[in-house]
Design an enzyme around this catalytic site. Structure first.
Site, mmCIF file in Angstrom:
data_model
loop_
_atom_site.group_PDB
_atom_site.id
_atom_site.type_symbol
_atom_site.label_atom_id
_atom_site.label_comp_id
_atom_site.label_asym_id
_atom_site.label_seq_id
_atom_site.Cartn_x
_atom_site.Cartn_y
_atom_site.Cartn_z
ATOM 1 N N ASP A 156 0.868 -1.174 0.000
ATOM 2 C CA ASP A 156 0.000 0.000 0.000
ATOM 3 C C ASP A 156 0.904 1.223 0.000
ATOM 4 O O ASP A 156 1.754 1.366 0.878
ATOM 5 C CB ASP A 156 -0.869 -0.043 1.271
ATOM 6 C CG ASP A 156 -2.041 0.909 1.172
ATOM 7 O OD1 ASP A 156 -2.203 1.543 0.108
ATOM 8 O OD2 ASP A 156 -2.785 1.017 2.166
ATOM 9 N N MET A 157 0.752 2.094 -0.988
ATOM 10 C CA MET A 157 1.578 3.302 -1.041
ATOM 11 C C MET A 157 1.108 4.250 0.070
ATOM 12 O O MET A 157 -0.088 4.368 0.322
ATOM 13 C CB MET A 157 1.443 3.994 -2.402
ATOM 14 C CG MET A 157 1.876 3.134 -3.593
ATOM 15 S SD MET A 157 3.586 2.563 -3.500
ATOM 16 C CE MET A 157 4.447 4.141 -3.585
ATOM 17 N N ASP B 251 -3.010 2.691 -5.984
ATOM 18 C CA ASP B 251 -1.845 2.714 -5.089
ATOM 19 C C ASP B 251 -1.738 1.463 -4.239
ATOM 20 O O ASP B 251 -1.163 1.484 -3.168
ATOM 21 C CB ASP B 251 -1.916 3.964 -4.188
ATOM 22 C CG ASP B 251 -3.155 3.958 -3.301
ATOM 23 O OD1 ASP B 251 -4.065 3.143 -3.562
ATOM 24 O OD2 ASP B 251 -3.208 4.758 -2.363
ATOM 25 N N GLU B 252 -2.291 0.352 -4.713
ATOM 26 C CA GLU B 252 -2.384 -0.816 -3.849
ATOM 27 C C GLU B 252 -2.360 -2.086 -4.703
ATOM 28 O O GLU B 252 -2.997 -2.125 -5.754
ATOM 29 C CB GLU B 252 -3.747 -0.726 -3.149
ATOM 30 C CG GLU B 252 -3.872 -1.415 -1.854
ATOM 31 C CD GLU B 252 -5.332 -1.318 -1.390
ATOM 32 O OE1 GLU B 252 -5.744 -2.212 -0.670
ATOM 33 O OE2 GLU B 252 -6.045 -0.371 -1.791
#
Lengths: 385, 369
Positions: free
Chosen positions: A9-10, A102-103
């Protein structure tokens, strides 16, 4: 074999990208979503300290954090960074399931021989992400998907949590039920009403109790409480189209400005197709007017393309046929009917795009090495939304 | 109207008629065939899709002359199933057409003959005799490259034109390949093709059907129509008003390399490796070397296939890939015992010619794998 699923996860993705692109905002509360629908899209960790959260109305955020840096959404940039990090993930494992911008989940089962122990693989991914994008991410590794997701949430930002199979019961025992992915505030409230606060409480009741109250999701809940869950990773499937669209800060009916947007989007779509070795036969233009009325227009080409100029010209010709009776709030370009594999050469080739295709390749190379600020197409040299 | 006809001949006639009527159209009358029985003991069938019209006559016993129209498809389906050779067709007072054979009875709905669209067969045009077998050969060897699907980027018809030398040529192309059949200068000297004509795909198919059993054939060009006439059939085809691309420039004149291969052997090897081609990976790779041609097909997803055939070739090795379907279409269309493949390089189309049939030439553009 023991499954190992990695969830990456960013950290505060949009806000961190803004900080990476504008070092002067580092350490400051950054809130993305200033103009879009009046809702916060992302908040940096500094902003979160003031209580600013995603999906919060911007006016509320401004009240909580008056000194924050409020920025518009630059979706195109975020997508670009997203594809960079996904590319890094794909080098770690062929089984990558991107679940959002983003994941992603990775199946890293059996990669020890190649990448070493999971700690080392995770460290390696973090390093590569930091080097390529100056961003951090949080990684969770566990025997299944939902545990991996819980793990990645545990130490944010820039965290790494590994849950081994034998640790699972102990860890779940005291975990608040609301931290199980898929348990929203509604279900959480119902569980609290039943006196259930931690995962361990769930196992105090038999399966029949849960299925009677929550049906299928009750059974899933019971399974999760036992630490069981899916470890299936559905990797990247054949995409049906590639597209880009942008909503403007200020609605416009200036054809020249609209064309500049189209060129930017054609470049984005073309680059995406080229990077994935695809070409598409149909170009679609999407226009949303100020009154939210949306129109799409498509044209089919004689041969599939991934050439920026060809996509742009086709889209702007479609735009030319569209009467601009009112201002436009969103414009977008898509390419569909994608093909890959062996490619048929035409009897009567359109040589006019040969050189432009070579230019695309050269620009892609330069862009990859030096970023897209260094060299731009002349028509959008002064255009930087 | 009441007639007695033989089942065999009626089936043959209806087969020709029926394919003309078959078209996605909203007009019910166009599904029908017009029947006209006369005191001369003849029964005429006509059908049209407004672009293509067919008239054909058969002899039979006419008890009561008259006219009617019925769906050609159903009439053919019924006639095929009938048990007896002797068939009676009779227009009933209730507007139905009775089809009776042995103990079987069918009554088909009719539409009055007056509602049938007007057809002009230009039978008074200037017809000239034509060799049916020559025409059949030329059309049969070029039809396959006429695109089947409607595609705005290629022409769904067969181009027939006269070269400066005076010889005539039939040319078809779907934008990726081209089939061409040239004729000696002394053939079709009477016809004025002007800038060339384009016969729509369905028209070519219909001509081939008429030519199947005919020897005595004449042709005429009149008011943008091509008319084909035999003693008992007239076919009128509206030509496509389009411009055929200037194809002659893309056939490489100098083709420095070539090999010869046995046609049957070549075809079977292609058919084998074609098993592992699919929509995404349609290519077959020709790996040409002295004495042998290796064929490679397949893809990373399903697997790979290779086969080899003996060829007459001495020279450097060369590799090129083509859409395997295009190669198979070409090789199948040729009837000669041998196939000659000629090439320049990977960027020019590969040329297939038939050593025993000088008129034929097929050009296929390579694929990039």
């Amino acid at each position: 074999m023991k499954h190992r699923i990695m969830h990456i996860d960013m950290d505060a993705f949009y806000a961190s990208i803004e900080q990476a692109d504008h070092p002067e905002w580092k350490g400051k509360p950054v809130i993305v979503g200033a103009s879009m629908r009046g809702v916060v899209c992302a908040a940096s960790y500094e902003a979160r300290k003031f209580g600013v959260r995603s999906a919060m109305p911007v006016f509320q955020a401004r009240r909580l954090c008056p000194g924050g840096v409020y920025l518009p959404v630059r979706m195109k940039r975020y997508r670009e960074v997203s594809s960079l990090v996904m590319e890094i993930f794909r080098q770690a494992s062929p089984l990558v399931e991107q679940v959002s911008i983003d994941e992603a989940y990775l199946d890293v089962t059996g990669t020890e021989k190649l990448h070493g122990p999971p700690e080392r693989l995770a460290a390696h991914i973090k390093e590569a992400v930091l080097e390529k994008t100056s961003l951090t991410c949080s990684i969770g590794i566990a025997p299944n998907r939902f545990l991996a997701k819980i793990a990645s949430e545990m130490k944010k930002p820039d965290g790494l949590t590994i849950i081994e199979e034998e640790e699972v019961p102990g860890l779940l025992q005291g975990l608040p039920v609301t931290q199980i992915p898929g348990i929203g505030s509604k279900t959480g409230e119902r569980l609290h009403a039943l006196g259930i606060r931690v995962v361990g409480d769930i196992l105090k009741f038999p399966l029949s109790f849960w299925t009677a109250r929550f049906g299928k999701s009750g059974a899933a809940l019971y399974e999760k409480a036992q630490g069981q869950g899916s470890c299936e990773i559905v990797s990247y499937s054949d995409p049906k189209s590639s597209s880009a669209e942008d909503t403007f800060d200020v609605d416009t009916d200036d054809p020249e400005e609209l064309k500049k947007w189209l060129l930017l989007q054609a470049e984005e779509v073309g680059r995406d197709l080229r990077a994935r070795g695809l070409r598409g036969k149909t170009v679609t233009l999407k226009v949303k007017f100020a009154d939210f009325k949306t129109l799409t227009r498509s044209r089919t080409l004689s041969a599939p393309t991934h050439c920026t100029e060809k996509i742009f010209l086709t889209a702007s010709r479609l735009l030319g046929h569209l009467p601009l009776t009112q201002k436009v709030r969103l414009i977008g370009v898509g390419v569909s009917h994608l093909v890959s594999g062996s490619r048929q050469m035409p009897l009567f080739p359109d040589r006019s795009f040969d050189r432009l295709e070579k230019l695309d390749v050269a620009l892609d190379e330069i862009h990859k090495k030096f970023g897209d600020k260094i060299l731009k197409r002349g028509r959008i040299a002064d255009f930087d939304p | 109207m009441k007639v007695q006809v033989g089942r065999g001949i009626l089936t043959q006639v209806l087969q020709k008629v029926q394919s003309v009527t078959e078209k996605k159209t909203g007009m019910p009358i166009l599904f029908n065939t017009l029947l006209q029985a006369s005191d001369e003991q003849t029964l005429d069938f006509s059908a049209t899709d407004l672009e293509l019209s067919l008239w054909t006559r058969m002899e039979c016993r006419v008890e009561v002359p008259g006219t009617s129209t019925v769906t050609a498809r159903k009439l053919l389906d019924i006639v095929r199933e009938l048990p007896d050779e002797n068939i009676i067709l009779e227009q009933l007072p209730n507007e139905k057409l009775l089809i009776q054979s042995g103990r079987s009875r069918f009554e088909l709905s009719t539409i009055p003959a007056d509602d049938f669209p007007h057809m002009n067969f230009y039978t008074d045009a200037d017809f000239f005799k034509c060799d049916a077998s020559v025409l059949k050969n030329a059309l049969g060897k070029t039809l396959y490259a006429v695109p089947v699907e409607d595609d705005p980027f290629s022409i769904a018809g067969l181009y027939w034109h006269r070269l400066e030398s005076g010889a005539v040529r039939f040319v078809s192309s779907d934008g990726h390949r081209l089939a061409c059949y040239g004729m000696p200068e002394d053939s079709f000297t009477e016809v004025d093709l002007g800038k060339g004509i384009i016969i729509p795909r369905k028209g070519v198919q219909e001509i081939l059907k008429v030519l199947e059993k005919e020897e005595d054939v004449s042709l005429a060009l009149h008011e943008n129509c091509l008319i084909l006439k035999t003693p008992d059939t007239v076919l009128s085809i509206q030509l496509l008003e389009m411009e055929f691309p200037d194809y002659q420039l893309i056939i490489p004149e100098e083709r420095p390399f070539s090999f010869l291969v046995e046609r049957e052997t070549f075809f079977h090897a292609l058919k084998r490796v074609a098993v592992l081609t699919n929509q995404k990976w349609r290519h077959v790779r020709f790996i040409i070397d002295s004495g042998a041609l290796e064929l490679e097909a397949g893809n990373p997803e399903v697997g790979n296939a290779s086969d080899a055939v003996d060829i007459e070739y001495e020279g450097d090795s060369f590799t090129v890939a083509f859409n395997i379907k295009y190669v198979m279409d070409t090789v199948q269309a040729m009837e000669s015992p041998q196939v000659q493949f000629e090439w320049v390089d990977q960027f020019h189309g590969g040329v297939f010619v038939s050593p025993d049939d000088a008129g034929y030439l097929s050009l296929i553009m390579p694929m990039v794998v």
